[in-house]
Design a protein around this motif. Structure first.
Motif, PDB file in Angstrom:
ATOM      1  N   THR A  68      40.322 -68.364  35.883  1.00 39.04           N
ATOM      2  CA  THR A  68      40.209 -69.651  35.179  1.00 39.04           C
ATOM      3  C   THR A  68      39.020 -70.468  35.694  1.00 39.04           C
ATOM      4  O   THR A  68      38.436 -71.233  34.946  1.00 39.04           O
ATOM      5  N   LYS A  85      37.762 -76.529  22.929  1.00 44.39           N
ATOM      6  CA  LYS A  85      38.378 -77.120  24.120  1.00 44.39           C
ATOM      7  C   LYS A  85      37.341 -77.685  25.088  1.00 44.39           C
ATOM      8  O   LYS A  85      37.696 -78.264  26.112  1.00 44.39           O
ATOM      9  N   GLU A 106      36.536 -75.241  29.091  1.00 43.99           N
ATOM     10  CA  GLU A 106      36.656 -76.699  29.054  1.00 43.99           C
ATOM     11  C   GLU A 106      35.469 -77.371  29.752  1.00 43.99           C
ATOM     12  O   GLU A 106      35.128 -78.497  29.429  1.00 43.99           O
ATOM     13  N   ALA A 124      38.463 -70.503  25.842  1.00 40.95           N
ATOM     14  CA  ALA A 124      39.246 -71.408  26.696  1.00 40.95           C
ATOM     15  C   ALA A 124      38.363 -72.367  27.490  1.00 40.95           C
ATOM     16  O   ALA A 124      38.873 -73.245  28.188  1.00 40.95           O
ATOM     17  N   HIS A 160      38.228 -71.361  32.058  1.00 39.93           N
ATOM     18  CA  HIS A 160      38.009 -72.685  31.485  1.00 39.93           C
ATOM     19  C   HIS A 160      37.004 -73.535  32.256  1.00 39.93           C
ATOM     20  O   HIS A 160      36.604 -74.591  31.778  1.00 39.93           O
TER      21      HIS A 160
END
Length: 604
Positions: free
Chosen positions: A477, A545, A523, A521, A500
């Motif tokens: 992530t 996102k 961000e 995903a 992300h």
């Protein structure tokens, strides 16, 4: 009639012919109107208009001027096949009023008149039954017409930066509303009918004169973002705790004396309560905030941080600057996701000032080192499990088993010793920190951790390319690759579907890595201090996102206006690039204003 229409458009009444006097240019070029009839969109932003020419309101009713003068039409000029106007932008002009003739555009879905000098709105707005977005922000409105409440499809209403002292009591009739911004007005109360806005996702009440919030707000079951910054709130209604969808709550610059109790806000990710009068952090209140990623409490009067703060296992940012904190719980160092910890301006007795200046990771490392370990006394031999490496540094077994952290950083090592990976054994590792070494490649044995690792830090090395091993870490992530010598990313990274946050600052990218467009995903993209020359706003918009994009100090010669369509961006950083527009003054206004500016420059 045709002559009258030509006169209204700014032309003279004389028919076509040789030798007539030159006519003044119309306020709205005919070419622009022609395009609008085809596309259904008309952008008249920044044209210095003091009023809207009548032929703009009548664009779908009157025969076009060119039809009076031209008897042959190509397929593109069949004005009788024109598209009804659905989008009208009149932003950044000098309009003091809008004509009731706005009702002649019943197909409008979007009307943008922000940044004018409007003191009132026409009641005819209520007849635009297809209107979905109305932006009347940055004007001089003192009231909103009751007719506005008749718009059944209105999803976005932006009235920030006006002179409103009250809102229509029936505002709750706008049942389709998803976004409402009434910030920077003079409101002292919120209508109780707000409770009916069950589809509202974002509500901005910042910078008003509110002394309390109605408990009925708790009925907004879809609300994800609530901004009450800079009001006069002393408490938050307990019923607000039932807002199960709430993700972001801004309470900065109020008069709160304690954190609100939010037991049902299981999705709350950000709580901003700086610049209040909070003295005590209630341990029970903290336990309720299990999903919290950002906790901002700077400039309060907090005296102590409870040990229970360690229940916030997802916390990434903790801002406690400028309080009255004299000591910290050492267990704060055990928060596995914490990336930013601000403590300046506190009378801390146990932490030296120079340590505070070294940054979050050094501070957390210090706190962890102070935790009383169950290790051997100073005269005992170390146990077999604390393996001694060639550099005489030990593998922190406690960090592996308790914190799921594998750390071998700041060693200036050319490669990671085998013993570091051997020490992991069967323990799941979530976080790997190999930063501040001399690594030239991704450690091949990193792939052994693919079933559990989600956060990898390889910053401050000499890595020039990404190997396939990294692309197998499909639970990843967070990926930190800052301060290396990377010029490209492999397309195989498309497999990192959960990624992300990626930090690529201070590398050697000349092109925006195309694989990033295919990581849904994402961000946060940090790509400052490279040599990137261009970006693709259409592909960026696909990253729905994406909230933070840092492109500071690159080689961008222009900023595509379409970047303004990336409306999910909360932080867009572009300073330090060689482009001429937007100017520094626009950048300084912040992301929302920058995106608004870019959208206003999209060609119609």
């Amino acid at each position: 009639m045709a002559a009258a229409r030509r006169a209204r458009a700014g032309g003279g009444g004389a028919g076509p012919g040789f030798g007539r006097a030159a006519e003044p240019a119309p306020a709205v070029p005919q070419g622009l109107l022609r395009l609008a009839r085809r596309s259904g969109q008309l952008n008249l932003a920044g044209r210095g208009l003091t009023e809207v020419p009548e032929h703009v309101w009548r664009i779908n009713l009157d025969t076009p001027e060119e039809a009076q003068q031209n008897l042959s039409f190509g397929a593109a000029d069949r004005w009788w096949e024109q598209t009804d106007l659905t989008k009208l932008i009149l932003a950044s002009n000098k309009l003091q009023s809008l004509s009731e003739d706005v009702q002649l555009l019943p197909a409008l879905t979007m009307l943008d008149v922000h940044d004018n000098q409007l003191t009132s709105l026409p009641s005819a707005l209520g007849q635009l039954e297809n209107l979905q977005k109305l932006d009347v922000s940055h004007n001089k409105l003192r009231s909103l017409p009751e007719e506005l409440l008749q718009l059944p499809r209105l999803r976005s209403l932006l009235v920030q930066h006006n002179e409103l002292s009250q809102l229509p009591e029936g505002l709750g009739q706008l049942l389709s509303l998803e976004e409402l911004d009434v910030s920077n007005n003079q409101l002292t109360a919120i209508p109780t009918s707000f409770a009916l806005l069950v589809n509202l996702v974002r509500l901005n009440l910042a910078c008003n004169q509110l002394k309390e919030l109605p408990a009925d707000l708790s009925a907004m079951k879809s609300l994800r973002q609530l901004d009450c910054t800079k009001n006069y709130l002393e408490t938050v209604p307990p019923k607000l705790a039932t807002m199960a969808s709430l993700e972001q709550l801004y309470l900065r610059k109020n008069k709160l004396r304690s954190l609100p109790e939010l037991p049902s806000c299981k999705l709350l990710k950000e709580l901003h309560a700086g610049e209040n009068q909070i003295e005590i952090l209630n341990a029970e209140n903290l336990k309720q905030l299990s999903s919290l990623c950002v906790l901002e409490l700077r400039d309060n009067k907090i005296k102590a941080v409870p040990e229970e703060i360690t229940v916030l296992q997802k916390l990434e940012r903790l801002d406690l600057a400028n309080n009255d904190i004299s000591r910290l719980p050492y267990t704060l160092g055990n928060l596995p996701q914490l990336k930013f910890l601000a403590l300046e301006g506190n009378p801390l007795r146990t932490i030296r000032r120079d340590l505070l200046q070294k940054g979050t990771q050094e501070l957390l490392k210090y706190l962890r080192s102070k935790i009383q370990d169950d290790g051997p006394g100073p005269n005992e031999d170390p146990p077999v499990t604390a393996m001694t490496l060639p550099s005489q540094s030990k593998v922190n077994i406690h960090a592996i088993t308790t914190l799921k952290l594998l750390e071998y950083s700041d060693k200036q090592a050319a490669e990671i010793p085998e013993a570091v990976f051997d020490a992991v054994g069967a323990n799941p590792v979530a976080t790997v920190n190999f930063s501040k070494n001399q690594l030239r490649e991704i450690p091949p044995r990193l792939v052994e951790l693919k079933d559990s690792v989600c956060d990898v830090s390889l910053g401050f090395n000499k890595i020039s390319s990404i190997s396939s091993e990294l692309c197998l870490l499909q639970k990843l992530t967070h990926l930190d690759l800052r301060n290396n010598v990377l010029t490209a990313l492999p397309e195989e990274m498309e497999a990192l579907k959960r990624l992300h946050t990626i930090n690529l600052a201070f590398n050697r990218f000349k092109v925006f890595p195309s694989v990033l467009y295919h990581l849904p995903a994402l961000e946060t993209i940090l790509l400052s201090n490279n040599q990137v020359g261009s970006i693709d706003p259409v592909q960026l918009k696909g990253l729905d996102k994406l909230g933070t994009l840092d492109l500071q100090n690159n080689d961008l010669l222009q900023v595509p206006p379409e970047l303004g369509n990336c409306e999910n961006l909360r932080s867009l950083l572009l300073e330090g690039n060689p482009f001429r527009t937007p100017r520094a003054a626009v950048l300084a206004k912040g992301t929302a204003a920058l995106l608004e500016y870019l959208r206003s420059r999209i060609p119609s």
